[in-house]
Design an enzyme around this catalytic site. Sequence first.
Site, PDB file in Angstrom:
ATOM      1  N   SER A  95       0.823  -1.185   0.076  1.00 35.21           N
ATOM      2  CA  SER A  95      -0.013   0.086   0.024  1.00 35.21           C
ATOM      3  C   SER A  95       0.882   1.409   0.035  1.00 35.21           C
ATOM      4  O   SER A  95       0.710   2.290  -0.808  1.00 35.21           O
ATOM      5  CB  SER A  95      -0.965   0.002   1.265  1.00 35.21           C
ATOM      6  N   SER A  96       2.010   1.281   0.617  1.00 38.79           N
ATOM      7  CA  SER A  96       2.992   2.539   0.844  1.00 38.79           C
ATOM      8  C   SER A  96       3.464   2.718  -0.409  1.00 38.79           C
ATOM      9  O   SER A  96       3.750   3.814  -0.563  1.00 38.79           O
ATOM     10  CB  SER A  96       3.894   2.305   1.686  1.00 38.79           C
ATOM     11  N   GLY A  98       2.121   1.708  -3.590  1.00 41.37           N
ATOM     12  CA  GLY A  98       1.091   2.096  -4.292  1.00 41.37           C
ATOM     13  C   GLY A  98       0.606   3.626  -4.151  1.00 41.37           C
ATOM     14  O   GLY A  98       0.369   4.489  -5.022  1.00 41.37           O
ATOM     15  N   ARG A  99       0.828   4.216  -2.671  1.00 38.17           N
ATOM     16  CA  ARG A  99       0.352   5.432  -2.508  1.00 38.17           C
ATOM     17  C   ARG A  99       1.456   6.460  -2.795  1.00 38.17           C
ATOM     18  O   ARG A  99       1.213   7.732  -3.015  1.00 38.17           O
ATOM     19  CB  ARG A  99       0.577   5.593  -1.159  1.00 38.17           C
ATOM     20  N   ASP A 112       4.532 -19.719  -9.873  1.00 38.63           N
ATOM     21  CA  ASP A 112       3.963 -21.041 -10.146  1.00 38.63           C
ATOM     22  C   ASP A 112       4.749 -22.091  -8.850  1.00 38.63           C
ATOM     23  O   ASP A 112       5.755 -21.679  -8.513  1.00 38.63           O
ATOM     24  CB  ASP A 112       4.722 -21.559 -11.324  1.00 38.63           C
ATOM     25  N   THR A 120      11.009 -10.529 -11.153  1.00 39.22           N
ATOM     26  CA  THR A 120      11.103  -9.529 -12.201  1.00 39.22           C
ATOM     27  C   THR A 120       9.813  -8.719 -11.889  1.00 39.22           C
ATOM     28  O   THR A 120       8.673  -9.100 -12.061  1.00 39.22           O
ATOM     29  CB  THR A 120      11.213  -9.976 -13.619  1.00 39.22           C
ATOM     30  N   LEU A 121      10.009  -7.215 -11.729  1.00 42.98           N
ATOM     31  CA  LEU A 121       9.060  -6.179 -11.416  1.00 42.98           C
ATOM     32  C   LEU A 121       8.777  -5.516 -12.590  1.00 42.98           C
ATOM     33  O   LEU A 121       9.554  -5.173 -13.355  1.00 42.98           O
ATOM     34  CB  LEU A 121       9.331  -5.543 -10.255  1.00 42.98           C
ATOM     35  N   GLU A 122       7.625  -5.434 -13.260  1.00 37.85           N
ATOM     36  CA  GLU A 122       6.870  -4.800 -14.307  1.00 37.85           C
ATOM     37  C   GLU A 122       6.722  -3.275 -13.713  1.00 37.85           C
ATOM     38  O   GLU A 122       5.675  -3.091 -13.377  1.00 37.85           O
ATOM     39  CB  GLU A 122       5.877  -5.237 -15.152  1.00 37.85           C
ATOM     40  N   GLN A 139       5.075  -7.497  -1.605  1.00 39.39           N
ATOM     41  CA  GLN A 139       4.861  -8.716  -0.541  1.00 39.39           C
ATOM     42  C   GLN A 139       4.458  -9.886  -1.303  1.00 39.39           C
ATOM     43  O   GLN A 139       3.835  -9.727  -2.272  1.00 39.39           O
ATOM     44  CB  GLN A 139       3.916  -8.271   0.434  1.00 39.39           C
TER      45      GLN A 139
HETATM   46  O1  LIG Z   1       5.272 -10.215 -11.907  1.00 32.22           O
HETATM   47  C1  LIG Z   1       5.887 -11.566 -11.898  1.00 32.22           C
HETATM   48  C2  LIG Z   1       4.878 -12.455 -12.066  1.00 32.22           C
HETATM   49  C3  LIG Z   1       5.613 -13.927 -12.131  1.00 32.22           C
HETATM   50  N1  LIG Z   1       6.878 -13.852 -12.013  1.00 32.22           N
HETATM   51  C4  LIG Z   1       7.510 -15.031 -11.992  1.00 32.22           C
HETATM   52  C5  LIG Z   1       6.942 -16.175 -11.252  1.00 32.22           C
HETATM   53  C6  LIG Z   1       6.184 -17.253 -12.307  1.00 32.22           C
HETATM   54  O2  LIG Z   1       6.358 -18.659 -11.636  1.00 32.22           O
HETATM   55  C7  LIG Z   1       7.047 -17.151 -13.328  1.00 32.22           C
HETATM   56  C8  LIG Z   1       6.311 -17.457 -14.809  1.00 32.22           C
HETATM   57  O3  LIG Z   1       5.029 -16.371 -14.783  1.00 32.22           O
HETATM   58  P1  LIG Z   1       4.011 -16.825 -15.793  1.00 32.22           P
HETATM   59  O4  LIG Z   1       3.718 -18.288 -15.672  1.00 32.22           O
HETATM   60  O5  LIG Z   1       3.030 -15.726 -15.310  1.00 32.22           O
HETATM   61  O6  LIG Z   1       4.802 -16.387 -17.009  1.00 32.22           O
HETATM   62  P2  LIG Z   1       4.805 -17.048 -18.560  1.00 32.22           P
HETATM   63  O7  LIG Z   1       4.840 -15.841 -19.265  1.00 32.22           O
HETATM   64  O8  LIG Z   1       3.406 -17.582 -18.545  1.00 32.22           O
HETATM   65  O9  LIG Z   1       5.820 -17.965 -18.452  1.00 32.22           O
HETATM   66  P3  LIG Z   1       6.168 -19.583 -18.419  1.00 32.22           P
HETATM   67  O10 LIG Z   1       5.665 -20.016 -19.958  1.00 32.22           O
HETATM   68  O11 LIG Z   1       7.467 -19.861 -18.219  1.00 32.22           O
HETATM   69  O12 LIG Z   1       5.037 -19.931 -17.581  1.00 32.22           O
HETATM   70  O13 LIG Z   1       7.455 -15.926 -13.511  1.00 32.22           O
HETATM   71  C9  LIG Z   1       7.893 -12.832 -11.901  1.00 32.22           C
HETATM   72  O14 LIG Z   1       9.061 -12.951 -11.633  1.00 32.22           O
HETATM   73  N2  LIG Z   1       7.276 -11.725 -11.807  1.00 32.22           N
END
Ligand SMILES: O=c1ccn([C@H]2C[C@H](O)[C@@H](COP(=O)(O)OP(=O)(O)OP(=O)(O)O)O2)c(=O)[nH]1
Length: 178
Positions: A95-96, A98-99, A112, A120-122, A139
């Site tokens: 939340s902090s 997002g704010r 998974d 990875t963060l987008e 988190q």
């Molecule tokens: O924001 C995120 C979301 C997921 N993951 C990691 C955890 C997840 O287990 C893996 C694969 O995510 P996902 O299955 O959504 O990706 P995909 O594009 O379907 O790849 P794959 O074909 O390898 O499953 O990436 C991240 O690093 N960042």
Amino acid sequence: MILTDQQILAEIERGNIVIEPFERNCLGTNSYDVHLGRYLATYKDSVLDARKHNEISTFEIPEEGFVLEPGVLYLGVTEEYTESHAHVPFLEGKSSVGRLGIDIHATAGKGDIGFCNTWTLEISVSMPVRVYYGMPVGQLIYFAVQGDVQTFYNRKANAKYNDRTDKPVESMMWKNSF
Ligand SMILES: O=c1ccn([C@H]2C[C@H](O)[C@@H](COP(=O)(O)OP(=O)(O)OP(=O)(O)O)O2)c(=O)[nH]1
């Protein structure tokens, strides 16, 4: 069902959950706080192509922090390396954070069972904001599942994001055939 703090600790003891580094004070009631890792990345091209391998430039966040600008997609990474061998991990924002107008993922932050890596963060922002290496950024929450798993993510032949790294990883969509 989401794991509580006690259950997360018990699963760490059992080896089903790995969080490195782990700090007890980052464990919340039913989540674990993760932090922004040292590297950020941006795509080299201004137009991305979902069929192609879009390359990124990776750079280190300086001591004084780095100002993220709206309109740019940044890839970040968690400082924490994680493994989850029996539960579905989800990465959520804080939340902090997002704010401050910071989004840390563009789609569901679902992981998974068997995923073993940093996350990875987008990252995108609503207004310019200075971010720092090591700041709390998200988190992790862990869901218990029903039934047995046939193919764990780390045993899937075509898993795209399981090669251990401390840097953000670009989209590997180009590996899908479509
Ligand atoms: O924001 C995120 C979301 C997921 N993951 C990691 C955890 C997840 O287990 C893996 C694969 O995510 P996902 O299955 O959504 O990706 P995909 O594009 O379907 O790849 P794959 O074909 O390898 O499953 O990436 C991240 O690093 N960042």
